[in-house]
Scaffold this active site. Structure first.
Site, mmCIF file in Angstrom:
data_model
loop_
_atom_site.group_PDB
_atom_site.id
_atom_site.type_symbol
_atom_site.label_atom_id
_atom_site.label_comp_id
_atom_site.label_asym_id
_atom_site.label_seq_id
_atom_site.Cartn_x
_atom_site.Cartn_y
_atom_site.Cartn_z
ATOM 1 N N GLU A 6 0.833 -1.204 0.000
ATOM 2 C CA GLU A 6 0.000 0.000 0.000
ATOM 3 C C GLU A 6 0.870 1.258 0.000
ATOM 4 O O GLU A 6 1.827 1.343 0.771
ATOM 5 C CB GLU A 6 -0.898 0.009 1.251
ATOM 6 C CG GLU A 6 -1.878 -1.166 1.272
ATOM 7 C CD GLU A 6 -2.445 -1.451 2.661
ATOM 8 O OE1 GLU A 6 -2.254 -0.625 3.577
ATOM 9 O OE2 GLU A 6 -3.070 -2.513 2.824
ATOM 10 N N GLU A 23 -4.994 -6.269 2.957
ATOM 11 C CA GLU A 23 -3.810 -6.985 3.444
ATOM 12 C C GLU A 23 -3.847 -8.478 3.141
ATOM 13 O O GLU A 23 -2.839 -9.080 2.778
ATOM 14 C CB GLU A 23 -3.614 -6.766 4.948
ATOM 15 C CG GLU A 23 -2.983 -5.425 5.311
ATOM 16 C CD GLU A 23 -3.988 -4.289 5.381
ATOM 17 O OE1 GLU A 23 -5.206 -4.554 5.292
ATOM 18 O OE2 GLU A 23 -3.563 -3.126 5.534
ATOM 19 N N MET A 71 -2.052 -8.797 11.035
ATOM 20 C CA MET A 71 -3.064 -9.654 11.656
ATOM 21 C C MET A 71 -4.229 -9.923 10.699
ATOM 22 O O MET A 71 -4.945 -10.899 10.851
ATOM 23 C CB MET A 71 -3.596 -9.026 12.948
ATOM 24 C CG MET A 71 -2.530 -8.720 14.001
ATOM 25 S SD MET A 71 -1.616 -10.188 14.536
ATOM 26 C CE MET A 71 -0.149 -10.081 13.514
ATOM 27 N N PHE A 95 -1.173 -4.634 11.142
ATOM 28 C CA PHE A 95 -2.091 -4.923 10.031
ATOM 29 C C PHE A 95 -1.847 -6.307 9.426
ATOM 30 O O PHE A 95 -2.663 -6.818 8.659
ATOM 31 C CB PHE A 95 -1.977 -3.867 8.923
ATOM 32 C CG PHE A 95 -2.158 -2.445 9.372
ATOM 33 C CD1 PHE A 95 -2.657 -2.139 10.631
ATOM 34 C CD2 PHE A 95 -1.826 -1.394 8.528
ATOM 35 C CE1 PHE A 95 -2.813 -0.825 11.048
ATOM 36 C CE2 PHE A 95 -1.980 -0.077 8.933
ATOM 37 C CZ PHE A 95 -2.469 0.215 10.193
ATOM 38 N N HIS A 135 -0.822 0.450 16.386
ATOM 39 C CA HIS A 135 0.274 0.721 15.447
ATOM 40 C C HIS A 135 1.637 0.589 16.129
ATOM 41 O O HIS A 135 2.615 1.144 15.654
ATOM 42 C CB HIS A 135 0.191 2.150 14.891
ATOM 43 C CG HIS A 135 -0.933 2.409 13.937
ATOM 44 N ND1 HIS A 135 -2.250 2.329 14.296
ATOM 45 C CD2 HIS A 135 -0.920 2.769 12.623
ATOM 46 C CE1 HIS A 135 -3.000 2.645 13.245
ATOM 47 N NE2 HIS A 135 -2.222 2.911 12.223
#
Lengths: 327, 342
Positions: free
Chosen positions: B41, B75, B103, B101, B144
């Site tokens: 991304e 993702e 996860m 992310f 984060h």
């Protein structure tokens, strides 16, 4: 290939898959199959109709009900059955089982134990095909249950924006395990969902070999030309339970019998005889050849050794260490 | 050896940041191997033109948008495409914006990538690298800032890399791209500006290094834990005349237990210091291995210093209380050395 040749070839493959899959419950009853094995009896026209248009470099990512996808792509029934029985001569030396069968040479990226996972893998393979600039296509087979996984929407969107040579085959057999499709989505015309993601979509009678074949032909041709992905909803039905031991309390016998009247093998047979002038004894002799072939596969798989545990942990990694401090 | 000195290689020796070392590793890999593609991304247009922390800056201009690919926020599909393209012959380097992310992509990572080679009877290698960043000290709060390396290290079939210097960042990223195994490459978001010499070579996964030689106690630490351990070692030397040896494992899988054993046999004491929370973590794992392997050399029980067992709070004054600190390492080392049984 003439229509007659293709029809006879399809009949042979479908009969082979039918015979192969129909024997699996007996192996389970004998205790020779551990865990879950999902037969696809009734759904043969899908795997065979799509694979008719694939070449050796094309890839197929399959799902948990995937023996037919492998056999239709050219996998050896001996080795598929040996794998299902957990034997050393299986495609994965008994490490994979029914839900993890592959053949790299044939471009089979594996049957898969996680619903929808093959869709993402196939999108990756499609990226590879496009990137290398050849004309290979990437096919994935999945059930109606998989469309509610996030990976379905993520992958179709990606395939659409990048115009990947991917063909998404949704085998809608009406049930995600025991859950009826109409209880899990408001619109059972799944092509609407695919179109909303920018993927050209069609819907075919999955009990009619020629319908599947024609839709697949168009999708494969389009992908080979670099014109992007397609989604095909193949409406079909599984005549057996989800897996061995399925009580099938979620569906009526009447419903099963009604679908069995539309047996894809019989529909193709009738068409071959009435329209293409094939003699019935020709088909019966194909049945016998196929039966002998699966008999041989059965003997082969039963006689194949169980794997030796001495190298149990070898090849957890492709190269280097086995992993773990006790390695 | 000191923290930032490395085995020399033939090429240029100069000082740069971890960020720049990573960029150069990707650039060199793209140039040397046409099978390498970058997928993730915001790789090309964010900030000054390259990824959430600028690692991919400029690469699209060199390699083209067919090789440095901006994806939607998907993702699971990003990592799935990594697996599928790796199984069919590419060498994808996937970037996930934050390890938190990842996860969202545990199925392709854990159930597909990690299993494929073994499960499919050695037919498919999965030469995929998942680059991502972990750790806190950046005010980015609970979703984060996590240190999740133990999750990945716990899965048989995944390699886990945790570089702490520019040279290691370069050498280990090149090694991760070169290996046929799926690799989780964890950068630390608070360490992109760490400077040091850059010696370009393709490294070896599974070899730790002595980040600071010492004689009294072994501290195993990586990334932020390593930074804090170096600080703690300085304090302990100046105030207590305790000489700490620091081992940077560099990769958690494969894990270089040999270098840890050898050190503990000399020092007789060990503390493992990591930013990840302690419970069920890799520090406890190393402690148990040391207890088994070095029992007769040990003068004290192995101990783990870690961040507090809780989500990372936002406010800097709170985050500081939660994360591993040099003070907590100093305190633990003192406690260990007071508790020796000789």
């Amino acid at each position: 290939m003439t229509e007659l040749d293709q029809g006879l070839s399809a009949y042979r493959q479908m009969a082979l898959i039918r015979d192969f899959e129909s024997r699996l419950p007996r192996f389970a009853e004998e205790g020779l199959i551990q865990g879950s094995t999902h037969p696809s009896v009734g759904m043969e026209a899908s795997a065979v109709g799509v694979s008719a248009h694939l070449r050796s470099g094309d890839t197929v990512a399959s799902n948990h009900r995937g023996h037919a996808h492998c056999l239709a792509k050219g996998a050896d029934p001996k080795r598929v059955l040996a794998e299902i029985l957990g034997r050393v001569d299986g495609y994965c030396q008994g490490r994979g089982g029914s839900m993890h069968i592959d053949d790299k040479q044939l471009g089979i990226l594996g049957t898969n134990g996680v619903v929808g996972a093959g869709i993402g893998l196939a999108t990756g393979a499609a990226l590879r095909h496009q990137y290398l600039g050849g004309h290979e296509v990437s096919v994935t087979f999945f059930g109606d249950g998989a469309i509610n996984q996030g990976i379905f929407s993520e992958s179709l969107n990606l395939a659409a924006i990048w115009s990947l040579p991917a063909i998404f085959i949704c085998e809608n057999n009406g049930y995600a395990q025991s859950s009826r499709l109409s209880d899990m989505v408001t619109d059972t015309n799944l092509t609407n969902r695919a179109r909303a993601l920018g993927v050209e979509a069609s819907r075919v009678d999955g009990m009619h070999y020629w319908s599947v074949s024609e839709a697949a032909r168009r999708a494969v041709e389009k992908a080979r030309k670099g014109d992007g992905p397609s989604f095909i909803q193949v409406d079909t039905y599984r005549f057996l339970g989800h897996m061995a031991g399925d009580t099938e309390i979620y569906r009526d016998r009447d419903e099963v019998e009604k679908w069995q009247e539309r047996d894809p093998l019989r529909i193709l047979e009738d068409d071959l005889i009435s329209r293409l002038g094939v003699k019935e004894e020709t088909l019966r002799s194909i049945d016998e050849e196929v039966m002998r072939q699966i008999d041989e596969a059965e003997v082969f798989a039963r006689e194949s050794e169980l794997p030796d545990a001495h190298d149990l942990r070898a090849q957890v990694f492709a190269i280097g260490q086995r992993g773990g401090a006790d390695a | 050896m000191t923290a930032l000195s490395e085995n020399s290689s033939t090429s240029t020796q100069r000082t740069t940041t971890i960020r720049r070392a990573l960029t150069e590793a990707l650039a060199d890999a793209l140039e040397e191997d046409s099978r390498v593609v970058l997928i993730g991304e915001d790789l090309t247009k964010w900030g000054t033109g390259g990824g959430i922390y600028g690692v991919t800056k400029g690469l699209v201009n060199k390699a083209g948008s067919h090789r440095v690919r901006d994806t939607p926020i998907s993702e699971e599909a990003i990592v799935s495409m990594g697996v599928g393209s790796a199984m069919t012959g590419l060498r994808p380097v996937v970037e996930i914006m934050y390890s938190d992310f990842l996860m969202l992509a545990m199925d392709p990572l854990v159930n597909q990538a990690a299993k494929a080679h073994y499960m499919f009877g050695n037919q498919f290698a999965v030469p995929m690298v998942v680059r991502t960043n972990g750790g806190g000290a950046s005010g980015k709060a609970a979703q984060h800032s996590q240190s999740l390396e133990t999750l990945f290290a716990h899965i048989p079939g995944l390699e886990v890399v945790v570089p702490s210097t520019p040279t290691d960042a370069y050498a280990l990223l090149r090694a991760a791209i070169a290996t046929d195994n799926p690799t989780v490459f964890l950068e630390h978001k608070a360490m992109y500006n760490v400077r040091g010499p850059l010696h370009k070579s393709i490294g070896e996964l599974g070899r730790g290094r002595i980040a600071r030689p010492g004689t009294d106690i072994t501290v195993v630490a990586s990334q932020l834990g390593l930074m804090k351990a170096l600080e703690a070692a300085q304090t302990l030397w100046e105030t207590d005349r305790v000489d700490v040896e620091i081992i940077d494992p560099r990769t958690l899988v494969p894990l270089d237990m040999g270098i840890v054993e050898e050190s503990v046999q000399r020092t007789g004491n060990i503390v493992i210091a990591h930013e990840a929370v302690r419970d069920f973590g890799w520090g406890g794992y190393i402690a148990s291995e040391v207890a088994l392997r070095c029992w007769s050399s040990l003068n004290s029980a192995p101990r783990v210093v870690a961040s507090k067992q809780m989500p990372i709070p936002y406010s800097p004054v709170l985050e500081e209380q939660v994360l591993i600190s040099a003070a907590s390492i100093v305190e633990t080392v003192r406690h260990v050395l007071r508790s020796t049984h000789d």
